[in-house]
Design an enzyme around this catalytic site. Sequence first.
Site, PDB file in Angstrom:
ATOM      1  N   CYS A 121     -85.222   8.847-102.466  1.00  0.00           N
ATOM      2  CA  CYS A 121     -84.219   9.224-103.474  1.00  0.00           C
ATOM      3  C   CYS A 121     -84.874   9.974-104.638  1.00  0.00           C
ATOM      4  O   CYS A 121     -85.297  11.104-104.471  1.00  0.00           O
ATOM      5  CB  CYS A 121     -83.451   7.983-103.939  1.00  0.00           C
ATOM      6  SG  CYS A 121     -81.935   8.402-104.820  1.00  0.00           S
ATOM      7  N   GLU A 139     -85.010   0.912 -98.113  1.00  0.00           N
ATOM      8  CA  GLU A 139     -85.263  -0.454 -98.588  1.00  0.00           C
ATOM      9  C   GLU A 139     -83.965  -1.239 -98.787  1.00  0.00           C
ATOM     10  O   GLU A 139     -83.977  -2.458 -98.854  1.00  0.00           O
ATOM     11  CB  GLU A 139     -86.101  -0.427 -99.875  1.00  0.00           C
ATOM     12  CG  GLU A 139     -85.347  -0.121-101.159  1.00  0.00           C
ATOM     13  CD  GLU A 139     -85.060   1.371-101.377  1.00  0.00           C
ATOM     14  OE1 GLU A 139     -85.244   2.164-100.434  1.00  0.00           O
ATOM     15  OE2 GLU A 139     -84.646   1.729-102.497  1.00  0.00           O
ATOM     16  N   HIS A 154     -81.609   5.252 -98.920  1.00  0.00           N
ATOM     17  CA  HIS A 154     -82.511   4.181 -99.330  1.00  0.00           C
ATOM     18  C   HIS A 154     -82.855   3.247 -98.166  1.00  0.00           C
ATOM     19  O   HIS A 154     -82.102   2.308 -97.912  1.00  0.00           O
ATOM     20  CB  HIS A 154     -81.848   3.352-100.440  1.00  0.00           C
ATOM     21  CG  HIS A 154     -81.845   4.025-101.767  1.00  0.00           C
ATOM     22  ND1 HIS A 154     -82.872   3.892-102.674  1.00  0.00           N
ATOM     23  CD2 HIS A 154     -80.943   4.853-102.339  1.00  0.00           C
ATOM     24  CE1 HIS A 154     -82.590   4.606-103.758  1.00  0.00           C
ATOM     25  NE2 HIS A 154     -81.429   5.193-103.576  1.00  0.00           N
TER      26      HIS A 154
END
Lengths: 226, 84
Positions: free
Chosen positions: A87, A195, A193
Amino acid sequence: MAKIAILKFPGTNCDYDVLWAIKSVGNLDAEIVWYKDFSVKGWDAIIIPGGFSYGDWLRAGAIAARTRAVERIAEAVSQGVPVLGICNGFQILIEAELLPGALLLNDSGKFVCRWIRLKIEKPKGPWLLLAYDGQEVDMPVAHAEGRYYVEDYIQIEALPKIKYLDGWNPNGSAYNIAGIGSSDGLVLGLMPHPERAAEPILVPRGFSTGGSIVFKSISKALKSGW
Amino acid sequence: MIYTVELLITNKKNVRDPEGDTIHKHLILRRGYKCVRKVRAGKYFVFEVEANDSEEALRIVREMSFKLRLYNPIVHHIEVRLRG
Protein backbone atom coordinates in the site's frame (compact mmCIF):
# COMPACT_ATOMS: atom_id res chain seq x y z
CA MET A 1 16.92 -17.28 12.21
CA ALA A 2 16.22 -14.95 9.28
CA LYS A 3 15.32 -11.44 10.33
CA ILE A 4 13.05 -8.99 8.58
CA ALA A 5 13.04 -5.21 8.98
CA ILE A 6 9.67 -3.48 9.00
CA LEU A 7 10.39 0.13 8.18
CA LYS A 8 8.40 2.78 10.01
CA PHE A 9 7.97 6.38 8.89
CA PRO A 10 5.98 9.09 10.63
CA GLY A 11 2.43 8.12 9.63
CA THR A 12 3.05 4.41 9.02
CA ASN A 13 0.23 2.49 10.71
CA CYS A 14 0.26 -1.11 9.46
CA ASP A 15 3.62 -2.00 11.02
CA TYR A 16 2.25 -4.12 13.88
CA ASP A 17 -0.15 -6.00 11.57
CA VAL A 18 2.76 -6.89 9.31
CA LEU A 19 4.89 -7.87 12.30
CA TRP A 20 2.11 -10.17 13.48
CA ALA A 21 1.65 -11.80 10.05
CA ILE A 22 5.40 -12.31 9.59
CA LYS A 23 5.65 -14.03 12.95
CA SER A 24 2.44 -16.05 13.01
CA VAL A 25 2.10 -17.00 9.33
CA GLY A 26 5.70 -16.80 8.17
CA ASN A 27 7.30 -18.10 11.37
CA LEU A 28 10.05 -15.57 10.90
CA ASP A 29 11.61 -13.03 13.19
CA ALA A 30 10.98 -9.37 12.49
CA GLU A 31 11.53 -5.98 14.02
CA ILE A 32 9.95 -2.58 13.50
CA VAL A 33 12.69 -0.09 12.63
CA TRP A 34 12.28 3.70 12.81
CA TYR A 35 13.40 5.15 9.47
CA LYS A 36 16.13 7.30 11.03
CA ASP A 37 17.69 4.22 12.65
CA PHE A 38 17.57 2.07 9.54
CA SER A 39 20.77 0.64 8.12
CA VAL A 40 21.15 -2.08 5.50
CA LYS A 41 23.33 -4.33 7.58
CA GLY A 42 21.95 -7.62 8.91
CA TRP A 43 18.48 -7.74 7.38
CA ASP A 44 17.43 -10.73 5.30
CA ALA A 45 14.43 -8.90 3.89
CA ILE A 46 12.75 -5.49 4.24
CA ILE A 47 9.07 -4.60 4.29
CA ILE A 48 7.64 -1.09 3.96
CA PRO A 49 4.15 -1.36 5.43
CA GLY A 50 1.07 0.71 4.75
CA GLY A 51 -0.14 3.92 6.31
CA PHE A 52 0.10 7.59 5.51
CA SER A 53 3.78 8.50 5.64
CA TYR A 54 4.15 12.26 6.03
CA GLY A 55 0.37 12.60 5.90
CA ASP A 56 0.35 11.74 2.17
CA TRP A 57 1.46 15.33 1.54
CA LEU A 58 2.80 16.24 -1.89
CA ARG A 59 1.79 12.77 -3.17
CA ALA A 60 1.39 9.53 -1.23
CA GLY A 61 4.90 8.19 -0.64
CA ALA A 62 6.70 11.08 -2.33
CA ILE A 63 8.39 12.51 0.76
CA ALA A 64 9.39 9.15 2.26
CA ALA A 65 10.85 8.16 -1.12
CA ARG A 66 13.47 10.92 -0.79
CA THR A 67 14.75 9.89 2.67
CA ARG A 68 18.15 8.35 3.39
CA ALA A 69 16.35 5.21 4.56
CA VAL A 70 14.92 4.63 1.09
CA GLU A 71 18.30 5.38 -0.51
CA ARG A 72 19.64 2.60 1.72
CA ILE A 73 16.85 0.31 0.57
CA ALA A 74 17.94 0.86 -3.03
CA GLU A 75 21.41 -0.15 -1.89
CA ALA A 76 20.02 -3.28 -0.18
CA VAL A 77 18.20 -4.25 -3.38
CA SER A 78 21.46 -4.05 -5.34
CA GLN A 79 22.94 -6.42 -2.74
CA GLY A 80 20.14 -8.92 -3.33
CA VAL A 81 17.95 -8.23 -0.28
CA PRO A 82 14.22 -8.81 -0.97
CA VAL A 83 12.00 -5.74 -0.50
CA LEU A 84 8.22 -5.67 -0.22
CA GLY A 85 6.06 -2.54 -0.26
CA ILE A 86 2.46 -2.79 0.85
CA CYS A 87 0.00 0.00 0.00
CA ASN A 88 1.82 3.18 1.12
CA GLY A 89 4.99 1.07 0.94
CA PHE A 90 4.20 0.35 -2.72
CA GLN A 91 3.61 4.07 -3.31
CA ILE A 92 7.03 4.77 -1.75
CA LEU A 93 8.78 2.18 -3.97
CA ILE A 94 7.08 3.65 -7.05
CA GLU A 95 8.00 7.22 -6.07
CA ALA A 96 11.59 6.06 -5.41
CA GLU A 97 11.64 4.58 -8.94
CA LEU A 98 12.45 1.13 -7.57
CA LEU A 99 9.37 -0.08 -9.46
CA PRO A 100 8.03 1.25 -12.79
CA GLY A 101 4.93 3.39 -13.38
CA ALA A 102 3.01 5.83 -11.21
CA LEU A 103 0.13 5.71 -8.73
CA LEU A 104 -2.53 8.39 -9.12
CA LEU A 105 -5.64 9.47 -7.27
CA ASN A 106 -8.40 6.85 -7.58
CA ASP A 107 -10.85 7.40 -10.41
CA SER A 108 -13.57 7.99 -7.83
CA GLY A 109 -11.48 10.68 -6.16
CA LYS A 110 -12.18 8.92 -2.89
CA PHE A 111 -10.59 6.57 -0.40
CA VAL A 112 -11.70 3.03 -1.19
CA CYS A 113 -11.71 0.29 1.44
CA ARG A 114 -13.06 -3.13 0.51
CA TRP A 115 -12.23 -6.75 -0.26
CA ILE A 116 -11.34 -7.56 -3.86
CA ARG A 117 -10.33 -10.55 -5.95
CA LEU A 118 -6.92 -10.75 -7.60
CA LYS A 119 -4.90 -12.87 -9.96
CA ILE A 120 -1.15 -13.47 -9.79
CA GLU A 121 0.64 -13.35 -13.14
CA LYS A 122 4.19 -14.49 -13.88
CA PRO A 123 5.16 -14.96 -10.22
CA LYS A 124 8.90 -14.72 -9.62
CA GLY A 125 11.28 -14.21 -6.73
CA PRO A 126 11.02 -14.69 -2.97
CA TRP A 127 7.69 -12.95 -2.27
CA LEU A 128 5.67 -15.08 -4.68
CA LEU A 129 7.74 -18.25 -4.50
CA LEU A 130 4.76 -20.51 -3.71
CA ALA A 131 2.34 -18.86 -6.15
CA TYR A 132 1.55 -20.26 -9.57
CA ASP A 133 0.77 -18.32 -12.74
CA GLY A 134 -2.92 -17.44 -12.83
CA GLN A 135 -3.51 -18.15 -9.14
CA GLU A 136 -6.50 -16.26 -7.76
CA VAL A 137 -6.23 -14.66 -4.32
CA ASP A 138 -8.43 -12.38 -2.20
CA MET A 139 -7.26 -9.38 -0.15
CA PRO A 140 -8.66 -6.04 0.99
CA VAL A 141 -7.57 -2.67 -0.41
CA ALA A 142 -7.64 0.60 1.53
CA HIS A 143 -6.25 3.60 -0.34
CA ALA A 144 -6.97 6.90 -2.09
CA GLU A 145 -4.02 6.93 -4.49
CA GLY A 146 -3.89 3.52 -6.10
CA ARG A 147 -4.67 4.10 -9.75
CA TYR A 148 -1.71 2.51 -11.50
CA TYR A 149 -0.44 4.26 -14.59
CA VAL A 150 2.19 3.24 -17.09
CA GLU A 151 2.80 4.84 -20.47
CA ASP A 152 3.08 1.60 -22.36
CA TYR A 153 2.26 -1.97 -21.32
CA ILE A 154 5.45 -3.14 -23.06
CA GLN A 155 7.39 -1.62 -20.13
CA ILE A 156 5.82 -4.06 -17.67
CA GLU A 157 4.81 -6.98 -19.84
CA ALA A 158 7.52 -9.37 -18.66
CA LEU A 159 7.33 -8.39 -14.97
CA PRO A 160 5.59 -10.30 -12.17
CA LYS A 161 2.15 -8.79 -11.62
CA ILE A 162 -0.84 -8.91 -9.34
CA LYS A 163 -4.02 -7.88 -11.15
CA TYR A 164 -7.56 -7.13 -10.10
CA LEU A 165 -9.93 -9.66 -11.61
CA ASP A 166 -12.27 -8.14 -14.22
CA GLY A 167 -15.01 -6.29 -12.39
CA TRP A 168 -12.94 -5.90 -9.20
CA ASN A 169 -10.73 -2.96 -10.17
CA PRO A 170 -11.52 -0.46 -7.38
CA ASN A 171 -9.59 2.59 -8.60
CA GLY A 172 -9.31 2.69 -12.40
CA SER A 173 -5.81 1.18 -12.58
CA ALA A 174 -4.45 0.65 -16.07
CA TYR A 175 -4.46 -3.01 -17.12
CA ASN A 176 -6.06 -3.90 -13.76
CA ILE A 177 -2.64 -3.60 -12.09
CA ALA A 178 -2.81 -4.01 -8.30
CA GLY A 179 0.85 -4.85 -7.78
CA ILE A 180 4.08 -5.23 -9.70
CA GLY A 181 7.52 -6.70 -9.19
CA SER A 182 11.00 -6.14 -10.51
CA SER A 183 12.09 -8.51 -13.30
CA ASP A 184 13.70 -10.92 -10.82
CA GLY A 185 10.87 -10.47 -8.29
CA LEU A 186 13.29 -9.29 -5.60
CA VAL A 187 11.25 -6.10 -5.21
CA LEU A 188 7.48 -6.40 -5.03
CA GLY A 189 4.88 -3.73 -4.39
CA LEU A 190 1.12 -4.03 -4.14
CA MET A 191 -1.84 -1.90 -3.13
CA PRO A 192 -3.86 -4.70 -1.42
CA HIS A 193 -2.98 -5.66 2.15
CA PRO A 194 -1.71 -9.26 2.46
CA GLU A 195 -1.29 -8.84 6.23
CA ARG A 196 -5.03 -8.20 6.55
CA ALA A 197 -5.81 -11.40 4.65
CA ALA A 198 -3.28 -13.82 6.08
CA GLU A 199 -5.41 -15.61 8.68
CA PRO A 200 -8.98 -17.00 8.54
CA ILE A 201 -10.20 -14.88 11.46
CA LEU A 202 -9.67 -11.70 9.38
CA VAL A 203 -11.49 -12.91 6.29
CA PRO A 204 -15.18 -12.14 5.62
CA ARG A 205 -17.56 -14.76 4.27
CA GLY A 206 -17.06 -15.50 0.57
CA PHE A 207 -13.37 -14.62 0.53
CA SER A 208 -10.20 -16.54 1.34
CA THR A 209 -6.84 -15.96 3.05
CA GLY A 210 -5.16 -14.63 -0.09
CA GLY A 211 -2.45 -12.76 1.77
CA SER A 212 -0.87 -15.77 3.39
CA ILE A 213 0.93 -16.74 0.18
CA VAL A 214 3.27 -13.74 0.53
CA PHE A 215 4.33 -14.60 4.10
CA LYS A 216 4.63 -18.32 3.43
CA SER A 217 6.65 -17.59 0.29
CA ILE A 218 9.19 -15.30 1.96
CA SER A 219 9.47 -17.78 4.81
CA LYS A 220 10.33 -20.64 2.47
CA ALA A 221 12.58 -18.43 0.33
CA LEU A 222 14.67 -17.30 3.31
CA LYS A 223 14.98 -20.84 4.59
CA SER A 224 15.79 -22.71 1.40
CA GLY A 225 16.45 -20.10 -1.32
CA TRP A 226 14.43 -19.04 -4.35
CA MET B 1 18.03 39.15 -4.61
CA ILE B 2 14.95 37.18 -3.64
CA TYR B 3 12.83 36.01 -6.55
CA THR B 4 9.33 34.64 -6.29
CA VAL B 5 8.98 31.57 -8.47
CA GLU B 6 5.78 29.60 -9.11
CA LEU B 7 5.50 25.92 -9.95
CA LEU B 8 2.26 24.65 -11.53
CA ILE B 9 1.68 20.91 -11.75
CA THR B 10 -1.07 19.26 -13.80
CA ASN B 11 -1.56 15.77 -15.18
CA LYS B 12 -0.24 15.23 -18.71
CA LYS B 13 -2.76 15.31 -21.56
CA ASN B 14 -3.11 11.54 -21.76
CA VAL B 15 -3.38 11.04 -17.97
CA ARG B 16 -6.95 11.25 -16.69
CA ASP B 17 -7.72 13.91 -14.10
CA PRO B 18 -10.96 12.87 -12.36
CA GLU B 19 -11.11 16.01 -10.21
CA GLY B 20 -10.86 18.38 -13.18
CA ASP B 21 -13.32 16.26 -15.19
CA THR B 22 -15.87 16.29 -12.35
CA ILE B 23 -15.60 20.05 -11.83
CA HIS B 24 -16.04 20.52 -15.57
CA LYS B 25 -18.99 18.18 -16.06
CA HIS B 26 -20.93 18.68 -12.85
CA LEU B 27 -20.26 22.33 -12.08
CA ILE B 28 -19.07 24.37 -15.02
CA LEU B 29 -21.04 22.81 -17.90
CA ARG B 30 -24.11 22.20 -15.74
CA ARG B 31 -24.24 25.88 -14.82
CA GLY B 32 -24.11 27.00 -18.40
CA TYR B 33 -20.45 27.79 -19.15
CA LYS B 34 -20.48 25.81 -22.39
CA CYS B 35 -17.56 27.91 -23.66
CA VAL B 36 -15.23 26.22 -21.15
CA ARG B 37 -13.93 23.26 -23.12
CA LYS B 38 -11.65 21.57 -20.63
CA VAL B 39 -10.65 21.75 -16.96
CA ARG B 40 -7.47 20.49 -15.36
CA ALA B 41 -7.05 20.57 -11.59
CA GLY B 42 -3.52 20.64 -10.27
CA LYS B 43 -1.07 21.67 -7.60
CA TYR B 44 0.57 25.03 -7.09
CA PHE B 45 3.70 26.07 -5.18
CA VAL B 46 5.34 29.43 -4.59
CA PHE B 47 9.03 29.56 -3.73
CA GLU B 48 11.04 32.51 -2.55
CA VAL B 49 14.50 31.86 -3.92
CA GLU B 50 17.72 33.69 -3.31
CA ALA B 51 19.60 33.97 -6.60
CA ASN B 52 21.83 36.31 -8.61
CA ASP B 53 19.24 36.79 -11.34
CA SER B 54 15.80 35.58 -12.39
CA GLU B 55 17.24 33.00 -14.79
CA GLU B 56 19.17 31.39 -11.97
CA ALA B 57 16.09 31.37 -9.72
CA LEU B 58 14.06 29.60 -12.42
CA ARG B 59 16.87 27.12 -13.02
CA ILE B 60 17.12 26.27 -9.32
CA VAL B 61 13.38 25.63 -9.06
CA ARG B 62 13.32 23.52 -12.24
CA GLU B 63 16.25 21.41 -11.04
CA MET B 64 14.91 21.03 -7.50
CA SER B 65 11.43 20.10 -8.70
CA PHE B 66 12.86 17.34 -10.86
CA LYS B 67 15.49 16.02 -8.43
CA LEU B 68 13.23 15.96 -5.37
CA ARG B 69 10.27 14.86 -7.44
CA LEU B 70 7.99 17.68 -6.46
CA TYR B 71 6.28 16.52 -9.64
CA ASN B 72 6.33 13.08 -11.17
CA PRO B 73 7.75 13.32 -14.69
CA ILE B 74 5.93 10.13 -15.70
CA VAL B 75 2.48 11.66 -15.26
CA HIS B 76 2.84 15.40 -14.74
CA HIS B 77 3.24 18.46 -16.89
CA ILE B 78 4.82 21.48 -15.20
CA GLU B 79 5.14 25.18 -15.70
CA VAL B 80 7.81 27.18 -13.83
CA ARG B 81 7.46 30.95 -13.95
CA LEU B 82 8.37 34.17 -12.18
CA ARG B 83 5.65 35.92 -10.28
CA GLY B 84 5.13 39.59 -10.97
